[in-house]
Design a protein around this motif. Structure first.
Motif, PDB file in Angstrom:
ATOM      1  N   UNK A   1     -13.910  -8.697   0.264  1.00 10.14           N
ATOM      2  CA  UNK A   1     -15.066  -8.240  -0.512  1.00 10.14           C
ATOM      3  C   UNK A   1     -15.013  -6.728  -0.711  1.00 10.14           C
ATOM      4  N   UNK A   2     -14.276  -6.053   0.175  1.00  9.65           N
ATOM      5  CA  UNK A   2     -14.165  -4.595   0.066  1.00  9.65           C
ATOM      6  C   UNK A   2     -12.822  -4.140  -0.515  1.00  9.65           C
ATOM      7  N   UNK A   3     -12.120  -5.061  -1.138  1.00  8.89           N
ATOM      8  CA  UNK A   3     -10.921  -4.688  -1.880  1.00  8.89           C
ATOM      9  C   UNK A   3      -9.596  -4.814  -1.145  1.00  8.89           C
ATOM     10  N   UNK A   4      -9.596  -5.419   0.061  1.00  6.67           N
ATOM     11  CA  UNK A   4      -8.330  -5.568   0.796  1.00  6.67           C
ATOM     12  C   UNK A   4      -8.069  -7.043   1.101  1.00  6.67           C
ATOM     13  N   UNK A   5      -6.803  -7.447   0.903  1.00 14.67           N
ATOM     14  CA  UNK A   5      -6.430  -8.827   1.208  1.00 14.67           C
ATOM     15  C   UNK A   5      -5.461  -8.830   2.383  1.00 14.67           C
ATOM     16  N   UNK A   6      -5.794  -9.570   3.436  1.00 17.98           N
ATOM     17  CA  UNK A   6      -4.856  -9.713   4.557  1.00 17.98           C
ATOM     18  C   UNK A   6      -4.436 -11.169   4.657  1.00 17.98           C
ATOM     19  N   UNK A   7      -3.377 -11.390   5.431  1.00 18.36           N
ATOM     20  CA  UNK A   7      -2.754 -12.711   5.514  1.00 18.36           C
ATOM     21  C   UNK A   7      -3.007 -13.355   6.857  1.00 18.36           C
ATOM     22  N   UNK A   8      -3.171 -14.674   6.875  1.00  9.99           N
ATOM     23  CA  UNK A   8      -3.191 -15.344   8.186  1.00  9.99           C
ATOM     24  C   UNK A   8      -1.779 -15.329   8.791  1.00  9.99           C
ATOM     25  N   UNK A   9      -1.666 -15.629  10.069  1.00  8.74           N
ATOM     26  CA  UNK A   9      -0.349 -15.727  10.703  1.00  8.74           C
ATOM     27  C   UNK A   9       0.365 -16.952  10.188  1.00  8.74           C
ATOM     28  N   UNK A  10       1.693 -16.985  10.354  1.00 12.26           N
ATOM     29  CA  UNK A  10       2.417 -18.141   9.848  1.00 12.26           C
ATOM     30  C   UNK A  10       3.261 -18.761  10.958  1.00 12.26           C
ATOM     31  N   UNK A  11       3.089 -18.237  12.162  1.00  6.68           N
ATOM     32  CA  UNK A  11       3.937 -18.706  13.245  1.00  6.68           C
ATOM     33  C   UNK A  11       3.189 -19.775  14.025  1.00  6.68           C
ATOM     34  N   UNK A  12       3.867 -20.885  14.212  1.00  5.49           N
ATOM     35  CA  UNK A  12       3.245 -22.003  14.894  1.00  5.49           C
ATOM     36  C   UNK A  12       2.883 -21.650  16.330  1.00  5.49           C
ATOM     37  N   UNK A  13       1.679 -21.993  16.732  1.00  8.38           N
ATOM     38  CA  UNK A  13       1.313 -21.866  18.139  1.00  8.38           C
ATOM     39  C   UNK A  13       0.939 -20.469  18.603  1.00  8.38           C
ATOM     40  N   UNK A  14       0.963 -19.500  17.681  1.00 11.49           N
ATOM     41  CA  UNK A  14       0.575 -18.139  18.068  1.00 11.49           C
ATOM     42  C   UNK A  14      -0.600 -17.722  17.191  1.00 11.49           C
ATOM     43  N   UNK A  15      -1.609 -17.124  17.802  1.00  9.72           N
ATOM     44  CA  UNK A  15      -2.764 -16.706  17.012  1.00  9.72           C
ATOM     45  C   UNK A  15      -2.574 -15.282  16.516  1.00  9.72           C
ATOM     46  N   UNK A  16      -2.144 -15.190  15.290  1.00  9.94           N
ATOM     47  CA  UNK A  16      -1.861 -13.865  14.722  1.00  9.94           C
ATOM     48  C   UNK A  16      -2.423 -13.777  13.304  1.00  9.94           C
ATOM     49  N   UNK A  17      -2.512 -12.562  12.822  1.00 14.24           N
ATOM     50  CA  UNK A  17      -2.710 -12.362  11.384  1.00 14.24           C
ATOM     51  C   UNK A  17      -1.759 -11.267  10.950  1.00 14.24           C
ATOM     52  N   UNK A  18      -1.595 -11.124   9.629  1.00 17.21           N
ATOM     53  CA  UNK A  18      -0.577 -10.187   9.136  1.00 17.21           C
ATOM     54  C   UNK A  18      -1.145  -9.203   8.121  1.00 17.21           C
ATOM     55  N   UNK A  19      -0.602  -7.995   8.176  1.00 19.06           N
ATOM     56  CA  UNK A  19      -0.984  -6.967   7.208  1.00 19.06           C
ATOM     57  C   UNK A  19       0.297  -6.425   6.580  1.00 19.06           C
ATOM     58  N   UNK A  20       0.357  -6.463   5.258  1.00 19.42           N
ATOM     59  CA  UNK A  20       1.505  -5.911   4.545  1.00 19.42           C
ATOM     60  C   UNK A  20       1.120  -4.545   3.995  1.00 19.42           C
ATOM     61  N   UNK A  21       2.071  -3.620   3.990  1.00 22.75           N
ATOM     62  CA  UNK A  21       1.791  -2.299   3.430  1.00 22.75           C
ATOM     63  C   UNK A  21       2.779  -1.975   2.312  1.00 22.75           C
ATOM     64  N   UNK A  22       2.863  -2.900   1.326  1.00 23.84           N
ATOM     65  CA  UNK A  22       3.765  -2.655   0.192  1.00 23.84           C
ATOM     66  C   UNK A  22       2.948  -2.570  -1.098  1.00 23.84           C
ATOM     67  N   UNK A  23       3.617  -2.122  -2.149  1.00 23.79           N
ATOM     68  CA  UNK A  23       2.964  -2.015  -3.454  1.00 23.79           C
ATOM     69  C   UNK A  23       2.521  -0.597  -3.743  1.00 23.79           C
ATOM     70  N   UNK A  24       1.786  -0.464  -4.837  1.00 24.02           N
ATOM     71  CA  UNK A  24       1.368   0.870  -5.284  1.00 24.02           C
ATOM     72  C   UNK A  24       0.160   1.338  -4.477  1.00 24.02           C
ATOM     73  N   UNK A  25       0.364   1.571  -3.193  1.00 27.63           N
ATOM     74  CA  UNK A  25      -0.711   2.034  -2.311  1.00 27.63           C
ATOM     75  C   UNK A  25      -0.223   3.249  -1.511  1.00 27.63           C
ATOM     76  N   UNK A  26      -1.154   3.945  -0.850  1.00 31.09           N
ATOM     77  CA  UNK A  26      -0.768   5.136  -0.092  1.00 31.09           C
ATOM     78  C   UNK A  26      -1.526   5.207   1.237  1.00 31.09           C
ATOM     79  N   UNK A  27      -1.317   6.289   1.977  1.00 28.77           N
ATOM     80  CA  UNK A  27      -1.902   6.390   3.316  1.00 28.77           C
ATOM     81  C   UNK A  27      -3.427   6.412   3.286  1.00 28.77           C
TER      82      UNK A  27
END
Ligand SMILES: *Cc1c(COP(=O)(O)O)cnc(C)c1O
Length: 355
Positions: free
Chosen positions: A303-329
């Protein structure tokens, strides 16, 4: 880059479009190899179509050894399985570096059965960067050809196919190249491609040799190309040339650094040890907070303009953040502030709990 897709009507079989195709394929090759010995083959489809093209087209009588340390390694195995291709699964921990010593030992005994080794470069499932240079050296020693799924590293992590001994490198238009989705491509050693001539095709659309041959003869894609995606890809390539691949990786690495420092301050831990991170995508262990819920966190950030990913590894509770594309610090700082707000809200400190 997106505006580059808006062009007057054009027939993709016209000469002008042929020039565009030539520019795209040559430039992609030049990012990682010499155009003298390597060629890029473009395929209409997502990245998996290009992976499937290679896996299904290179195997003759010997086996492909597939390194499985995440969902994308596993996908290559599933492709081999679907085609009934002779494959050996080399199972590795998804969170530790690949044990190249045990790979060497295995090959000492069985290299005569194996024609190819397939490995994912940046295992996008975990953010673990696999040591393709070391694996390439092992392949050289045993006379084995290497296939690298570089889908989420190409365009950012510098790759030199010749030095690294990579015969087939696979990527797509929409990750670090920062283009639109719809084109998968294979950059391959021309000798390797020629050697595929006598292997009976296992499929039609995706057969790598047929696509290569058609491109050589006609300087066009074999079937109707995704025209708009290619216009966008040309622009994305020009932007990549301007930033340069080392420059892009430096920008990504800077954002990654800021991200992981911020995440550590928030008390979060990573799935993979920092020194093995690809600096492109990071897997984070879910926090043990009373009100935490991935979907709520995702929706709040979204809702605030950021999309994050759920984890994809079986049996581990994780989520993922990618830092690619036309973005900066600055984007990373804004993201971290929002994440802090969310985590503060669910930490339980300001929740009244009635039993
Ligand atoms: C994204 C990705 C793919 C391909 O995914 P598609 O959805 O088919 O584009 C394959 N391998 C890796 C490592 C990836 O990150």
């Amino acid at each position: 880059m997106k505006w580059a897709q808006v062009v007057p009507d054009i027939c993709p079989r016209e000469l002008d479009f042929g020039y565009l195709m030539k520019f795209v394929s040559r430039s992609l090759t030049r990012f990682v190899a010499s155009t003298k010995n390597y060629e890029t083959i473009l395929i209409g489809g997502s990245g998996t179509a290009a992976v499937e093209s290679v896996i299904s087209s290179v195997s003759a009588d010997k086996a492909i050894l597939i390194i499985n340390n995440g969902a994308y390694g596993k996908r290559m195995l599933e492709i081999a399985q679907a085609y009934g291709i002779n494959a050996i699964e080399f199972v590795q921990s998804p969170v530790e570096p690949i044990n190249t010593e045990s790979l060497s030992i295995l090959l000492e005994q069985r290299s005569s059965e194996i024609s190819h080794i397939a490995v994912v470069h940046n295992e996008t499932t975990t953010g673990l960067l696999n040591p393709i240079e070391l694996i390439g050296a092992i392949c050289r020693k045993f006379g084995i050809e290497m296939i690298v799924d570089a889908m989420s590293s190409f365009g950012a992590v510098p790759i030199q196919m010749e030095e690294m001994n990579i015969s087939y490198l696979i990527a797509s238009s929409n990750k670090n190249l920062q283009g639109m989705a719809g084109v998968g491509f294979i950059i391959a050693n021309k000798q390797s491609l020629t050697s595929l001539r006598d292997i009976p095709p296992k499929n039609f659309y995706l057969n790598l040799y047929q696509n290569y041959k058609y491109f050589l003869d006609n300087h066009q894609m074999r079937f109707t190309p995704p025209v708009q995606t290619l216009y966008a890809l040309r622009e994305a390539i020009i932007e990549t040339m301007e930033e340069t691949i080392p420059g892009r990786y430096e920008r990504y690495s800077g954002m990654w650094k800021k991200l992981i420092e911020g995440l550590k301050k928030l008390g979060l831990a990573f799935l993979v040890e920092e020194q093995y991170h690809s600096k492109i995508i990071t897997s984070i262990v879910e926090p043990q907070l009373p009100g935490y819920c991935f979907e709520d966190m995702h929706d709040y950030l979204f809702a605030n303009g950021f999309t994050i990913y759920p984890g994809k590894l079986h049996g581990k509770n994780t989520f993922r953040i990618a830092n690619i594309g036309a973005i900066n610090e600055q984007d990373i700082s804004n993201f971290l502030m929002l994440l802090e707000t969310y985590l503060g809200g669910v930490s339980g400190e300001n929740i009244e709990r009635i039993h």
